[in-house]
Design a protein around this motif. Sequence first.
Motif, short mmCIF file in Angstrom:
data_model
loop_
_atom_site.label_atom_id
_atom_site.label_comp_id
_atom_site.label_asym_id
_atom_site.label_seq_id
_atom_site.Cartn_x
_atom_site.Cartn_y
_atom_site.Cartn_z
N VAL A 18 -44.38 151.90 -60.55
CA VAL A 18 -43.07 152.50 -60.78
C VAL A 18 -43.30 153.72 -61.64
O VAL A 18 -43.55 153.62 -62.83
N ALA A 19 -43.26 154.88 -60.99
CA ALA A 19 -43.55 156.13 -61.70
C ALA A 19 -42.28 156.68 -62.33
O ALA A 19 -41.46 157.28 -61.65
N SER A 20 -42.10 156.43 -63.62
CA SER A 20 -40.92 156.98 -64.29
C SER A 20 -41.10 158.47 -64.53
O SER A 20 -40.14 159.21 -64.58
N SER A 21 -42.35 158.90 -64.66
CA SER A 21 -42.67 160.32 -64.83
C SER A 21 -43.78 160.69 -63.87
O SER A 21 -44.96 160.72 -64.24
N PRO A 22 -43.43 160.97 -62.61
CA PRO A 22 -44.48 161.32 -61.64
C PRO A 22 -45.16 162.63 -62.00
O PRO A 22 -44.56 163.50 -62.63
N SER A 23 -46.40 162.74 -61.60
CA SER A 23 -47.16 163.98 -61.76
C SER A 23 -47.41 164.52 -60.36
O SER A 23 -48.31 164.06 -59.65
N TRP A 24 -46.58 165.46 -59.94
CA TRP A 24 -46.59 165.94 -58.55
C TRP A 24 -47.72 166.93 -58.32
O TRP A 24 -47.86 167.90 -59.06
N TYR A 25 -48.49 166.68 -57.28
CA TYR A 25 -49.62 167.52 -56.88
C TYR A 25 -49.26 168.17 -55.54
O TYR A 25 -49.06 167.48 -54.54
N LEU A 26 -49.18 169.49 -55.51
CA LEU A 26 -48.83 170.22 -54.29
C LEU A 26 -50.00 170.23 -53.32
O LEU A 26 -51.10 170.67 -53.67
N LEU A 27 -49.77 169.72 -52.12
CA LEU A 27 -50.79 169.73 -51.08
C LEU A 27 -50.76 171.05 -50.34
O LEU A 27 -49.68 171.60 -50.10
N GLY A 28 -51.92 171.55 -49.95
CA GLY A 28 -51.93 172.75 -49.13
C GLY A 28 -53.09 173.69 -49.35
O GLY A 28 -53.39 174.50 -48.48
N LYS A 29 -53.74 173.61 -50.49
CA LYS A 29 -54.90 174.49 -50.71
C LYS A 29 -55.96 174.18 -49.66
O LYS A 29 -56.22 173.02 -49.36
N ASP A 30 -56.54 175.20 -49.07
CA ASP A 30 -57.59 175.07 -48.06
C ASP A 30 -57.10 174.41 -46.77
O ASP A 30 -57.90 174.03 -45.92
N VAL A 31 -55.79 174.22 -46.61
CA VAL A 31 -55.24 173.55 -45.44
C VAL A 31 -54.56 174.58 -44.54
O VAL A 31 -53.72 175.34 -45.00
N GLU A 32 -54.93 174.59 -43.26
CA GLU A 32 -54.35 175.53 -42.31
C GLU A 32 -53.27 174.89 -41.44
O GLU A 32 -52.47 175.59 -40.84
N ASP A 33 -53.27 173.57 -41.36
CA ASP A 33 -52.30 172.88 -40.51
C ASP A 33 -52.05 171.50 -41.08
O ASP A 33 -52.99 170.75 -41.35
N ALA A 34 -50.78 171.16 -41.28
CA ALA A 34 -50.40 169.82 -41.75
C ALA A 34 -49.02 169.51 -41.22
O ALA A 34 -48.09 170.29 -41.40
N SER A 35 -48.90 168.40 -40.54
CA SER A 35 -47.63 167.98 -39.97
C SER A 35 -47.43 166.49 -40.22
O SER A 35 -48.39 165.72 -40.23
N VAL A 36 -46.18 166.10 -40.39
CA VAL A 36 -45.84 164.69 -40.45
C VAL A 36 -45.64 164.23 -39.01
O VAL A 36 -44.78 164.76 -38.30
N ALA A 37 -46.45 163.29 -38.58
CA ALA A 37 -46.28 162.69 -37.25
C ALA A 37 -45.26 161.57 -37.39
O ALA A 37 -45.46 160.63 -38.17
N LEU A 38 -44.16 161.66 -36.68
CA LEU A 38 -43.12 160.65 -36.78
C LEU A 38 -43.48 159.36 -36.04
O LEU A 38 -43.00 158.29 -36.39
N ASN A 39 -44.32 159.45 -35.03
CA ASN A 39 -44.74 158.28 -34.25
C ASN A 39 -43.56 157.39 -33.85
O ASN A 39 -43.48 156.23 -34.26
N PRO A 40 -42.63 157.94 -33.05
CA PRO A 40 -41.49 157.12 -32.63
C PRO A 40 -41.97 155.91 -31.83
O PRO A 40 -42.91 156.01 -31.04
#
Length: 171
Positions: free
Chosen positions: A27-49
């Motif tokens: 239970v993260a009362s104080s999350p430490s958010w890390y931004l994804l994307g450095k060195d990444v050229e393609d990233a997608s959420v696959a919904l997998n219906p």
Amino acid sequence: MPDYSYKSGKLNRSHLLHYLDTTFAAVASSPSWYLLGKDVEDASVALNPDTSTKKNILDEATVEDNGYEPEFDLDTFYAKPGDALYEKLKDIMMNRLTGDACKTSVLEVIVDKTTGAYDALTEDVIVKPQSYGGPQGGVNIPFNCTFAGNRVKGSVTFAAGVPTFAKATEE
């Protein structure tokens, strides 16, 4: 650093932001958010219906909709000692951790307005490194995030590039 404002026209890919909570706390009362994307050229959420079609003896078709099984793969993540996400990925892969030891939260933000607060959601995810090593150029740890429920809708504001999530009020 991404541009946290939308002007007009099509959205740039940088306007869809994904963060992982590097605390990996139950239970993260104080999350430490890390931004994804450095060195990444393609990233997608696959919904997998998950749907299936059945045909009965009268040649009538019915479709069963069982929802979604979303996930995303980050095929490029270079090891950087001292980096909070690297330290956790290293722990998961070296110790072959399973279950809740691999669970954290994802924060998704879509910057599609000229000013914040921006639509966002958080959800539990299971983080699993898929391999480690790679070719010359750096130690790569590609990983997969499988969405695991507890989805919370809300909004995000940014101060000095740091997101603050606020849960939506129920109406």
